[in-house]
Design an enzyme around this catalytic site. Structure first.
Site, PDB file in Angstrom:
ATOM      1  N   GLU A   1       0.845  -1.231   0.097  1.00 16.57           N
ATOM      2  CA  GLU A   1      -0.034   0.110  -0.175  1.00 16.57           C
ATOM      3  C   GLU A   1       0.885   1.079  -0.068  1.00 16.57           C
ATOM      4  OE1 GLU A   1      -3.363  -0.112   0.200  1.00 16.57           O
ATOM      5  OE2 GLU A   1      -3.627  -2.436   0.427  1.00 16.57           O
TER       6      GLU A   1
ATOM      7  N   GLU B   1     -25.913 -38.607 -37.417  1.00 19.01           N
ATOM      8  CA  GLU B   1     -27.119 -38.194 -38.093  1.00 19.01           C
ATOM      9  C   GLU B   1     -28.086 -37.895 -36.647  1.00 19.01           C
ATOM     10  OE1 GLU B   1     -27.834 -38.352 -41.362  1.00 19.01           O
ATOM     11  OE2 GLU B   1     -26.164 -39.209 -42.016  1.00 19.01           O
TER      12      GLU B   1
END
Length: 1352
Positions: free
Chosen positions: A312, A737
């Site tokens: 920080e 199919e």
């Protein structure tokens, strides 16, 4: 008064003019390109860089410091901004061992802005100080540094300067999610959709793909260094210390940063929000400060093996820009000191004992610290540790663990500990040196890889009923434009896992779209199988098209939330082509049940009868859709595929036909595998599995047991796609199919999705069955491409991919496998394939150097010079899957294409030599009939010096003046090489190692007569004597009716210089490549090599390799692979390529670049783009084959020795005894012959991916003379010589006795010498010289006489 007013007006005009000038000047400054501005502006530390400014700055820095900086994007934000990462290190384009990876990430919260600016300043500082400041120079030389200034660029753009507490928007991303609460957590399940946090997803992928060692995550809001863990199991809001296994180390690293920051080290940041907050030593445990679940630093440590802390930096989150200089001053030393700590602890390599190959993903365990690290793909590891004594254990699957006690770690640089592991099975040890997945270790005959299939199945079974998945909502028929927009939308919305690309065009010009879905789209990840679905091959069979669009939507919507979908995408590279026949679809009709309208393509050909067939020759011309799919299938390492059709309800598997063309079972070698994958689909579709297809339709009362059928047993199909895939590639394909209605109403589409959803997913999972692994070179640990993996009971080998990875589908059981590759000894092993999942089997092969006298010898090549080894590695890299593509992307090109006449060509060539004198040399070979110069440009690092050890390649164009495309391509090629010399490392090395000779125009006279845009005119084809120069190359006088043309003679002389290794000629009038001979010969020596060279060029060309010339004037139809023996196309005598082979001993191929002989100039950029990669491939190919030196036992090189290749083709050794010959991949016989020496022979192996095999041939003196043993001949010669000497002595004695009287006469002559001289002086016309010459009858000439005669 008036005078004053006039002066005022004058002054006003001057002022106006001055203001106007200033405005123009300011405008001109503002109009300077960004890169130029950045060069002029020093850093002021007084402003924030918004996204566009940041992008411009980073690009400018990357360009200016290209030797140490490389800019890339690891992904994009929600609002589509790039997530830029600057890599800073010496040689940033390379990826190798020796430098640990470090990263800084800033601006994770968009309104915490100091971190963003500080990292920009750090970037500038490192780049500017490199080479000047020793500390920075050492750091960049020894560390691989990655800096991401902004992880949340969207948030930054919303934040407001001066907002110190985050009251305004900007902290979260554009979807309002906190990126530092979105990572997977060890104590809590984080529920976030991946599409909502593309920034987090990109960073997670980045972390997992790179073995970062140390990292810093820069924030704002206070001043402290926070270290893991960030949360605890209790999730108390604050006050709970959550200790990691490396707690002491983390505390030390945090203190390093804090102690070097003057504010942080006080522990009292005195922020307005919490004025009394105190951090002892300026550091804190994350969870003790406050509990954060889903944080990035914990993810780095637990999942990435990387130690990360959170810094920080300032009390005010977005302070005024006037404070930025102070913040930089506060943090500069801390940033540098923290980076330097990456070099503490212990480091080293882990290698296999048997072959010294690096072991990837070996685990490094430190006793007493429950946190392990693993090795990179280079076998390298870095374990940060505090000073002390440690016991370290190294483990790798398939190897015996090794422990080392008492490892001393001291202050300063890391201790070095290299480990060598013995294999558990000495017969076939594992080498997982190339494995790149962070979660998977390749082992030989190891346990099944349950992560890819077993785990998925269990998870799916347990959760599929309970979990909530997002289902597709878009159920409608999509016409072409609608489908295109759909694909674009999902590609844009889910860019982190998708890539939309086209593989070609239909007859009517519609693009054949493919959507790739993968956790790393656009990249083949080592060991990850590739899968494809194809729909709508018959245009009126539309269910497959819509199901595949539904599948794309389903996979994208559920990635990151649904475990099954996430695992599939993370472990598989999925390619989906919704429509192979978009033209047919557009004319089909909704409601069609059994019709044929739209079935075929717009040329009215059935695409599923258009593929090459193994039993029947398909006479229909190959269609563009077919060719596109064939090229696509051969360009990717597909493992499994399905072709979706309609009209029945069954899964149909190979083979589709048989030789007798009758309906009966046609079994493939992998029949059991095909049945397994077919059942996997049908079992998830209850209606299909029932077997009664189309029960509601009286005309289709068919029964298929378990819903599957062998194709030929159902009915014969010739030219089908599924058989072609199986026979010609590594891909297993079935035909599915999907229903009895070909074009059902849109309202029925949701039912089709529901019936097939599970089947579609289950079928993809089948790609993770059987075995997979790597085929590895024991010498350097690299993957071996095109190696063959055979199964003893299955007559269908598969081959490894270009990186050496392979996949082989098999049903569960025990198998005997063999891996073999050209030039390597084969290796075999037994393997048990599990019921679920995939067995990983790696093969390590040993090179065969040569065969001497019929005996195989392993590679004993001495250790190569590092520079040569580096070049060999470059050749291998450029021969790889995307090597040349990357080279082209990395090379600078700014072309302005137009046709140049002779004078401009000459001027252009001279310009190259003037601008690049160190690498170019221009030579006149002769002149044309009309006295235009035939130019030859040489490009090399030493163009005026003969370097016989370097291969020499010839590029020729313009033999037909009416086909000038080749001329322009070669001029552009020459310019591109020169411009990129010393700018691109690969181009520079190729030029340094090759002698490139370019003849842009052989027939300049004909070129002056040719007409642009005339595609078929013969004007200019011949020279001005009307002679086709390609019919004028005759080596034997008996074959020639007249003297060669001057243009021909000039080129013949160049060819006969020999020394050329390869020649490429460019012509026009078609799109194909031909190889010798043009003359009609019955057989062609070295045909395999000639065909192979032509194929290399064709395979790198986007059109030629398809075999479809696409030329309306072509009578050939489809040409297999785009390659043809020249005589089969246009047979004629006297061709240049035939002369090159017969008399220059150099293979030559002819490339026909375009159907049109003289296309419009605006076509030149396209033709250049099509041929550029192929031309570069020839520069790579010329370094392959076999090369070596011929010398005698004393080491003296033998010049002019004959090297016979495979008993036919001959090359000759040049100065220094060097030779180089190109050969097709495989094993070849090499014989060396030289007068007076014994013939030598070897067998050498040639690889298609590696630089030439280098051999040394040593000659011994010939033992036989005149067919008799040398010893006998020497003894006989000595006896004969002795007899001659004795005879000569006897004769001399006899003659001496008889010559006494003559000797007396001479004595008297010397006694009366004065009288003799007087007599000579009395001769009026003679000279002493002439008299003496007559006296002794000397008939030889003096030096003066000889010189005089020569002058005459």
């Amino acid at each position: 008064m008036s005078g004053q007013r006039g002066n005022s007006l004058c002054s006003w005009h001057k002022l106006s003019l001055l203001v106007l000038s200033l405005l123009v000047y300011i405008r001109s400054i503002n109009s300077v390109p960004v890169d130029e501005q950045r060069e002029l502006e020093p850093e002021t530390y007084s402003k924030y860089y918004h996204y566009d400014e940041l992008t411009d700055l980073l690009k400018s820095l990357a360009q200016k410091y290209a030797n140490i900086a490389n800019l890339t994007s690891i992904g994009r934000s929600v609002e589509n901004r790039e997530l830029w990462v600057m890599r800073i290190t010496r040689d940033p384009a390379a990826d190798g061992p020796g430098k640990p990876k470090f990263k800084y990430v800033g601006n994770m919260h968009g309104d915490e802005t100091v971190s963003r600016q500080v990292l920009i300043y750090l970037l500038e500082y490192l780049l500017e100080k490199y080479g000047e400041e020793p500390r920075v120079t050492e750091l960049l030389d020894t560390t691989d540094i990655y800096i991401m200034p902004s992880m949340n660029p969207d948030g930054f753009e919303k934040a407001k300067e001066g907002d110190c507490t985050g009251k305004d928007e900007g902290r979260n991303n554009a979807r309002n999610l906190d990126l530092n609460r979105s990572f997977p957590d060890q104590f809590e399940e984080i529920h976030v959709n991946a599409e909502d946090i593309p920034e987090g997803t990109a960073v997670m992928r980045w972390i997992l793909q790179n073995k970062f060692v140390l990292s810093g995550n820069l924030h704002g809001g206070t001043v402290v260094a926070s270290y893991p863990f960030d949360d605890s199991v209790a999730h108390e809001a604050e006050g709970t210390y959550s200790r990691s296994p490396d707690d002491a180390l983390f505390r030390y690293l945090a203190r390093v940063y804090a102690e070097n920051n003057p504010v942080m080290k006080t522990g009292q940041p005195k922020c307005q929000e919490n004025i009394n907050e105190i951090f002892e030593d300026g550091i804190t445990n994350g969870a003790k400060w406050y509990d954060v679940a889903g944080g990035m630093q914990d993810f780095n440590y637990l999942k990435g093996g990387c130690l990360e802390i959170t810094m920080e930096l300032s009390c005010c989150k977005y302070p005024p820009s006037s404070q930025l200089k102070t913040e930089w001053d506060n943090n500069r030393e801390a940033l540098l000191a923290y980076m330097e700590k990456i070099h503490i602890g212990v480091r080293g390599f882990v290698r296999a004992a048997r072959n010294d190959a690096p072991l990837a993903d070996a685990v490094i365990r430190v006793a007493g610290i429950n946190h392990n690290v693993s090795t990179s793909r280079f076998g390298e590891y870095y374990r940060l540790l505090l000073p002390g004594t440690y016991n370290i254990t190294v483990l790798a699957p398939g190897y015996i663990p090794m422990s080392v006690a008492g490892v001393e770690v001291t202050e300063g640089k890391a201790a070095v500990l290299n480990i060598t592991l013995e294999a558990e099975n000495d017969e076939n040890p594992t080498t997982s040196s190339i494995a790149e997945s962070p979660t998977e270790t390749s082992v030989n005959s190891a346990s099944a890889d349950s992560s890819s299939s077993t785990g998925v199945n269990k998870a799916a079974d347990e959760e599929k009923d309970s979990r909530v998945t997002v289902q597709p909502q878009d159920f409608r028929h999509h016409h072409y434009n609608d489908m295109h927009l759909f694909l674009q939308k999902f590609s844009s919305d889910y860019s982190s896992i998708t890539r939309l690309y086209s593989i070609g065009k239909s007859v009517q010009g519609r693009l054949l779209w493919v959507m790739e879905i993968s956790d790393n789209p656009g990249v083949h990840e080592l060991g990850e199988p590739e899968f494809k679905y194809i729909g709508n091959m018959h245009g009126n069979e539309v269910v497959g098209r819509e199901l595949l669009l539904n599948l794309i939507e389903y996979l994208c919507l559920n990635y990151g939330t649904d475990p099954e979908v996430t695992q599939l995408i993370n472990s598989t590279r999925i390619h989906i082509m919704p429509s192979m026949n978009p033209d047919g679809y557009e004319v089909s009709l909704e409601g069609d049940i059994v019709g044929v309208q739209g079935r075929n393509n717009s040329n009215n050909y059935d695409l599923n009868r258009n593929f090459p067939d193994r039993f029947n020759f398909v006479t229909d011309p190959r269609q563009p859709e077919t060719l596109a799919v064939m090229n696509w299938a051969m360009s990717y390492p597909f493992v499994l595929s399905a072709n979706l059709h309609g009209g029945s309800l069954v899964v149909n598997y190979p083979f589709d036909d048989n030789p007798d063309n009758v309906s009966r079972y046609s079994k493939s070698s992998d029949d059991d595998v095909f049945r397994m994958v077919a059942l996997a689909y049908s079992q998830e579709n209850s209606e299909m599995y029932d077997g009664h297809s189309c029960k509601d339709m009286d005309s289709y009362q068919e029964y298929f047991k378990d819903g599957i059928t062998n194709g030929a047993e159902w009915y014969n199909v010739h030219g089908g796609m599924q058989d072609w895939n199986y026979v010609n590639s590594n891909c297993f394909e079935v035909t599915i199919e999907l229903g009895c209605y070909k074009y059902p109403p849109a309202a029925d589409l949701p039912k089709y999705w529901e019936k097939n959803r599970r089947s579609l997913l289950q079928f993809i999972r089948q790609v993770h069955r059987g075995i997979k692994g790597m085929v590895i070179d024991s010498k350097d640990g690299s993957g071996i491409p095109n190696a063959t993996i055979t199964v003893d009971t299955v007559n269908h080998p598969i081959t490894s991919n270009v990186a050496g990875d392979y996949w082989r589908l098999l049903v569960p059981g025990k198998y005997h496998l063999t891996a073999s590759a050209q030039g390597y000894s084969s290796v075999s092993t037994f393997v048990n394939v599990p019921e679920e999942g995939v067995e990983i089997v790696n093969f390590t092969l040993t090179r065969i150097h040569s065969y001497m006298n019929g005996q195989m010898t392993e590679d004993t090549t001495p250790v190569l010079d590092p520079s040569l080894k580096e070049f060999q590695s470059l050749i291998k890299q450029l021969s790889g899957e995307s090597g040349l593509d990357k080279l082209i992307m990395d090379t600078h090109t700014q072309s302005s294409f137009r046709y140049r006449r002779y004078s401009e060509v000459s001027e252009f060539l001279r310009g190259l030599t003037l601008n690049f004198p160190e690498i170019t040399s221009l030579q006149s070979l002769g002149q044309s009939v009309e006295f235009r110069t035939i130019w030859a440009l040489e490009i090399s690092n030493n163009p005026k010096v003969q370097e016989p050890s370097e291969p020499k390649i010839r590029f020729v164009a313009g033999i037909h003046g009416n086909a000038p495309v080749g001329t322009e391509l070669l001029l552009e090629f020459a310019a591109s090489l020169c411009i990129n010399y010393r700018k691109n490392a690969a181009i520079t090395r190729l030029i340094n190692e090759t002698r490139i000779v370019i003849l842009p125009s052989i027939n300049p006279d004909g070129r002056e007569l040719a007409k642009e845009k005339d595609c078929t005119s013969t004007a200019g084809m011949t020279n001005v004597h009307g002679k086709d120069l390609d019919n004028d190359f005759f080596g034997n006088a008996s074959q020639r009716a007249a003297e060669p043309q001057p243009e021909t003679r000039a080129v013949m002389d160049l060819i006969q210089e020999r020394g050329f290794t390869l020649s490429v000629a460019l012509d026009g009038g078609s799109v194909l490549v031909t190889y010798p001979y043009d003359k009609p010969v019955q057989s062609v020596e070295n045909a395999d090599t000639l065909r192979y060279l032509a194929t290399v060029y064709a395979n790198h060309h986007p059109k030629i390799h398809s075999g479809d010339t696409g030329c309306s004037n072509s009578q050939m139809g489809s040409v297999p692979n785009g390659v043809l023996r020249a005589a089969e196309w246009h047979s004629h005598m006297g061709s240049m390529k035939d002369f090159s082979v017969d008399f220059g001993h150099c293979p030559e191929i002819t490339v026909y670049t375009s159907c049109c002989l003289f296309p419009p100039a605006d076509m030149l950029p396209t033709l250049w783009a099509e041929n550029r990669k192929s031309l570069l491939s020839m520069l790579v190919e010329v370094h392959k084959g076999v090369r070596g030196v011929v010398k005698d036992k004393s080491g003296k090189p033998i010049v002019g020795a004959i090297i016979v290749l495979n008993g036919s083709v001959r090359v000759f050794t040049s100065e220094g005894g060097y030779f180089h010959a190109l050969l097709s991949p495989g094993l070849h016989n090499i014989e060396a012959v030289a007068e007076g020496y014994q013939q030598q022979s070897q067998k050498v192996s040639v690889s298609p991916f590696e630089a030439a095999s280098s051999i040394i041939i040593e000659f011994e003196m010939e033992n036989d003379i005149f067919g008799l043993p040398r010893e006998l001949v020497v003894a006989s010669a000595a006896a004969a010589m002795t007899a001659l000497v004795v005879t000569a002595c006897i004769i001399w004695c006899v003659c001496s006795a008889k010559s006494n009287r003559q000797k007396d006469g001479f004595h008297r002559l010397r006694q009366d010498r004065d009288d003799y001289d007087d007599e000579i002086r009395l001769m009026s016309m003679g000279s002493k010289k002439s008299l003496l010459s007559h006296e002794f009858q000397d008939e030889s000439e003096s030096e003066e006489d000889t010189l005089y005669t020569n002058k005459l």
